[in-house]
Scaffold this active site. Structure first.
Site, PDB file in Angstrom:
ATOM      1  NE  ARG A 291      93.680 -21.043  13.731  1.00  0.00           N
ATOM      2  CZ  ARG A 291      93.341 -20.533  12.549  1.00  0.00           C
ATOM      3  NH1 ARG A 291      93.906 -20.999  11.441  1.00  0.00           N
ATOM      4  NH2 ARG A 291      92.462 -19.570  12.453  1.00  0.00           N
ATOM      5  CB  CYS A 363      75.036 -10.013  30.149  1.00  0.00           C
ATOM      6  SG  CYS A 363      75.538  -9.672  31.838  1.00  0.00           S
ATOM      7  CE1 TYR A 392      93.895 -14.992  13.103  1.00  0.00           C
ATOM      8  CE2 TYR A 392      94.990 -17.105  13.332  1.00  0.00           C
ATOM      9  CZ  TYR A 392      94.760 -15.939  12.616  1.00  0.00           C
ATOM     10  OH  TYR A 392      95.422 -15.738  11.432  1.00  0.00           O
TER      11      TYR A 392
END
Length: 446
Positions: A291, A363, A392
């Site tokens: 990360r 949705c 990520y």
């Protein structure tokens, strides 16, 4: 704290890239694109390498292995390999990506809590470093090593049980973590020492005590436990049996601003204070950062399709949502993201701040990137930028509503303002979505 990269320069490149994406038509065919700052990625890789080089005894062997799960894109792995980094893989898919990127076996580390016999056999045949997760895996390795000697460095992952950070789901050093052999469980430490004495081919120890939400002192405490165990094993063996320490990764990322804090220099400083022996040349080192190398260099750019007001709350409906920012949508308190407003031409948008929701296309009601965020009032055709998404986020697509994977482009900026885009992953076609969903087997269940 120090900063690893030129944050002002990175922000300027980002704004130029958004303007260029709009001008060059990247958002004409698709209302969503994802961008990676190649200069920023190289800067982070250089900062990592430099921070350790400055602290380690000359000649200490070091492998910085990028955690492939953070950005499983072959061009990214190739870029990082060109910058001197290897790969840490957690399964056959990630290993295939690393090999496709040209990363050699000697610069690859296999970690996973559920390796199959076939995965272990392949890794040992190739000479890839392997970190065993548990006692049963070690028994599998006993049989495999006895049957076919290997050049692979082999180690064991430990869980130092030093405690959790602020995000429970990412904390790997808790008392009940699923990873590694729990060091503080009754009898575990003595068993580990004995396991090494019985297996001269075990030459590494592995830990991963860091992650988002874990402070540097707690990460360093885990590494201190690893070093102490290595010293204990080597003293019991009467020789330097453990010669390499894999200290994992997990440097947290600042999602609140453009600042790259904490920096790798801060991390190394914390380790030197807690574990000075780690840097005296007694042990080779492996790191597994993910990360922190990629997050700050990724940007989602999405078009605002519609706006509305519901219950007095303005809402901007965009094409960026749960399919890209899955963690933010499902755990917004743990994974907040910034929203950068741009007009339709890609220029930063000014105006009186108005509290508004930034919604995605999926949705379900919770598909929100931000709630009541103070921004200039957005209008249809405007663009939003979502920074800090290079790891990520859009690199690991979530296929809700069969939303297609967006295109990923790297960008480079030639002074003063020329932006060049390079396609790293094409947008997923509708035909590919149908094929992935069993379209070629339409009548199979009749």
């Amino acid at each position: 704290m120090a900063a690893d990269v030129d944050t002002e320069g990175a922000a300027a490149r980002r704004d130029l890239a958004v303007r260029a994406a709009a001008r060059q038509g990247l958002l004409d065919a698709e209302p969503l694109v994802c961008l990676l700052d190649t200069a920023g990625i190289r800067a982070s890789a250089a900062a990592l390498t430099a921070a350790f080089e400055a602290a380690l005894a000359p000649g200490t062997p070091v492998l910085h292995a990028f955690a492939v799960k953070a950005a499983p894109l072959v061009p990214v792995l190739r870029l990082l390999a060109d910058a001197g980094l290897g790969c840490e893989v957690a399964g056959p898919g990630e290993l295939a990506l690393a090999r496709a990127a040209g990363v050699g076996a000697q610069r690859t580390v296999l970690d996973s809590p559920a390796k199959t016999v076939a995965e272990l056999r392949e890794a040992l045949a190739l000479g890839i470093a392997v970190n065993a997760d548990n006692r049963q895996e070690l028994e599998r390795l006993d049989a495999l090593v006895a049957g076919a000697p290997t050049a692979s460095p082999v180690g064991v992952r430990i869980n130092p049980q030093t405690g959790a950070g602020t995000i429970d789901a990412l904390s790997t050093a808790t008392s009940t973590s699923k990873f590694g052999i729990a060091l503080r469980d009754p009898g575990a430490r003595a068993w580990l020492v004995g396991a090494y004495l019985d297996r001269p081919w075990l030459t590494r120890l592995h830990i991963h005590s860091g992650s988002q939400g874990v402070p540097l002192p707690l990460i360093a405490e885990g590494v201190r436990e690893l070093h102490a165990l290595a010293e204990e094993i080597n003293a019991a063996a009467g020789r330097r049996q453990v010669d390499t320490l894999d200290i994992g990764g997990g440097l947290p990322v600042n999602f609140a601003s453009d600042e790259h804090t904490p920096a790798y220099a801060d991390y190394v400083r914390a380790l030197r204070e807690a574990v000075p022996g780690l840097f005296d040349g007694s042990y080779g080192l492996v790191t597994e950062f993910g990360r922190s190398l990629l997050a700050k260099h990724g940007l989602v750019v999405a078009r605002v399709e519609y706006t509305k007001t519901t219950g007095s709350r303005p809402i901007a409906l965009t094409h960026a949502g749960v399919q890209l920012a899955t963690r933010t949508v499902y755990a917004p308190a743990a994974w907040p993201l910034r929203i950068l407003p741009y007009d339709a031409k890609g220029a930063p948008k000014d105006g009186e701040p108005v509290a508004q929701d930034i919604a995605g296309p999926a949705c379900f009601a919770g598909d929100l990137l931000a709630t009541a965020r103070e921004l200039p009032l957005l209008a249809p055709g405007d663009l939003i930028g979502v920074p800090d998404t290079g790891a990520y986020f859009f690199t690991a697509h979530y296929g809700y509503n069969s939303l297609p994977r967006p295109a990923v482009h790297g960008y480079t900026v030639t002074p003063p303002t020329e932006v060049r885009f390079s396609l790293a992953r094409p947008a997923q076609s509708l035909a590919a979505i149908v094929a992935e969903a069993g379209g070629g087997f339409r009548d199979a269940l009749l």
